[in-house]
Design a protein around this motif. Structure first.
Motif, short mmCIF file in Angstrom:
data_model
loop_
_atom_site.label_atom_id
_atom_site.label_comp_id
_atom_site.label_asym_id
_atom_site.label_seq_id
_atom_site.Cartn_x
_atom_site.Cartn_y
_atom_site.Cartn_z
N HIS A 98 -30.17 -3.12 18.73
CA HIS A 98 -29.72 -4.47 17.98
C HIS A 98 -30.64 -5.50 17.44
N THR A 99 -30.37 -6.49 16.63
CA THR A 99 -31.13 -7.57 16.32
C THR A 99 -31.29 -8.73 16.94
N PRO A 111 -25.93 -7.12 14.20
CA PRO A 111 -25.86 -5.68 13.72
C PRO A 111 -27.37 -4.51 14.27
N HIS A 112 -27.04 -3.36 14.15
CA HIS A 112 -28.05 -2.49 14.61
C HIS A 112 -29.57 -2.97 13.82
N LEU A 113 -30.44 -2.65 14.42
CA LEU A 113 -31.88 -3.07 13.91
C LEU A 113 -32.09 -1.80 12.95
N GLN A 114 -32.47 -1.97 11.76
CA GLN A 114 -32.70 -1.07 10.64
C GLN A 114 -34.21 -1.31 10.18
N HIS A 115 -35.00 -0.08 10.09
CA HIS A 115 -36.06 -0.25 9.29
C HIS A 115 -36.08 -0.62 7.78
N ARG A 116 -35.25 -0.06 7.01
CA ARG A 116 -34.79 -0.49 5.67
C ARG A 116 -33.39 -1.02 5.69
N PRO A 117 -33.24 -2.26 5.78
CA PRO A 117 -32.02 -2.85 5.75
C PRO A 117 -30.70 -2.53 4.78
N ASP A 118 -29.75 -2.39 5.10
CA ASP A 118 -28.73 -2.00 4.23
C ASP A 118 -28.40 -3.29 3.18
N ASN A 134 -28.20 5.68 9.93
CA ASN A 134 -28.73 6.93 10.29
C ASN A 134 -29.79 7.24 11.24
N PRO A 135 -29.96 8.10 12.26
CA PRO A 135 -30.90 7.83 13.25
C PRO A 135 -32.47 7.84 13.00
N ALA A 136 -32.64 8.16 11.51
CA ALA A 136 -33.97 7.93 11.04
C ALA A 136 -34.30 6.50 10.61
N ASN A 137 -33.33 5.63 10.20
CA ASN A 137 -33.37 4.48 9.69
C ASN A 137 -33.16 3.27 10.91
N GLU A 138 -32.28 3.77 12.02
CA GLU A 138 -32.10 2.91 13.09
C GLU A 138 -32.49 3.55 14.66
N VAL A 139 -32.31 3.26 15.54
CA VAL A 139 -32.36 3.58 16.92
C VAL A 139 -31.36 4.13 17.63
N TRP A 140 -30.90 5.28 17.53
CA TRP A 140 -29.76 5.87 18.11
C TRP A 140 -30.18 6.48 19.51
N LEU A 141 -29.60 6.15 20.59
CA LEU A 141 -29.73 6.44 21.74
C LEU A 141 -28.78 7.12 22.66
N ASP A 142 -27.78 7.50 22.11
CA ASP A 142 -26.48 8.22 22.50
C ASP A 142 -26.75 9.27 23.69
N PHE A 143 -25.99 9.17 24.68
CA PHE A 143 -26.34 10.01 25.90
C PHE A 143 -25.07 10.25 26.69
N THR A 144 -25.25 11.49 27.30
CA THR A 144 -24.07 11.89 28.21
C THR A 144 -24.55 11.76 29.75
N THR A 145 -23.79 11.33 30.55
CA THR A 145 -24.13 11.17 32.04
C THR A 145 -23.77 12.68 32.59
N ASP A 146 -24.61 12.68 33.63
CA ASP A 146 -24.65 13.85 34.46
C ASP A 146 -23.51 13.62 35.75
N GLY A 147 -23.43 14.42 36.49
CA GLY A 147 -22.62 14.39 37.59
C GLY A 147 -22.67 13.30 38.61
N ALA A 182 -20.13 5.63 9.34
CA ALA A 182 -21.72 5.91 9.91
C ALA A 182 -22.17 4.80 10.80
N GLY A 183 -22.77 5.13 11.86
CA GLY A 183 -23.13 4.08 12.81
C GLY A 183 -22.40 3.44 13.53
N THR A 184 -21.11 3.36 13.54
CA THR A 184 -20.18 3.03 14.32
C THR A 184 -19.94 3.82 15.55
N ALA A 185 -19.62 3.08 16.94
CA ALA A 185 -19.70 4.02 18.23
C ALA A 185 -18.57 3.23 18.95
#
Length: 196
Positions: A98-99, A111-118, A134-147, A182-185
């Motif tokens: 984020h910014t 907001p999210h950091l964007q390479h090309r701002p909307d 989208n993940p090419a214009n922002e930095v998305w780092l979604d993850f799923t934790t392990d056990g 798009a981009g919401t989580a």
């Protein structure tokens, strides 16, 4: 004459060994093309003045959970790696850069950091157009934790930060991609401030 040379060599070695990462709660991120590698670490806790890592929802990001983000910039682009521990086991989370720095309220990170701002998002944030969110214009780092409640994720971009991101936000849900969402989580569960 040998003593000053040895002293300078020792001091230079000490300074250089401290560059690039920080085992504590702060570090540097950004700085433009070819800036090198930096790491920021934090242990999540309720908000307080000067906090680096804030949990806004301890039910999702428990106090004592940790995050470390490493940013490697070269002239060709940027690689971002996120490592988390102490979260819920086998659970999916969204995560983005984020910014603005973390604050008392989850929305303080901006907001999210964007390479090309909307351009549409300037008047009506957030950006939910998949052409920009989208993940090419922002930095998305979604993850799923392990056990054990740990996870690692990363993103490789063909651009460098200008300006640098100021925070990592962990969200309650994984990132959506459809037009209009798009981009919401989901809710902002936690935030790790990154030095500017």
């Amino acid at each position: 004459m040998v003593r000053p040379v040895v002293l300078v060599a020792v001091l230079l070695s000490a300074v250089l060994s401290g560059c690039g990462s920080d085992g504590g709660d702060t570090g540097g991120v950004g700085g433009g093309a070819g800036a090198g590698e930096t790491t920021t670490n934090g242990t999540f806790a309720p908000y307080r003045d000067g906090a680096v890592a804030v949990s806004y929802d301890p039910a999702l990001v428990p106090e004592g959970a940790t995050a470390a983000i490493t940013v490697t910039e070269t002239d060709a682009g940027t690689t971002v790696t996120l490592v988390v521990a102490g979260l819920h086991k086998a659970r999916a989370y969204g995560a983005h850069l984020h910014t603005k720095p973390c604050g008392a309220a989850p929305t303080d990170a901006g907001p999210h950091l964007q390479h090309r701002p909307d351009p549409a998002a300037a008047a009506s944030p957030p950006s939910v157009d998949p052409s920009y969110a989208n993940p090419a214009n922002e930095v998305w780092l979604d993850f799923t934790t392990d056990g054990s409640g740990a996870a690692r994720s990363g993103a490789t971009l063909d651009w460098t930060f200008d300006p640098a991101p100021r925070s990592l936000v962990i969200h309650a849900d994984t990132t959506k991609t459809a037009p209009g969402v798009a981009g919401t989580a989901g809710a902002r569960a936690a935030c790790l401030s990154l030095p500017g």
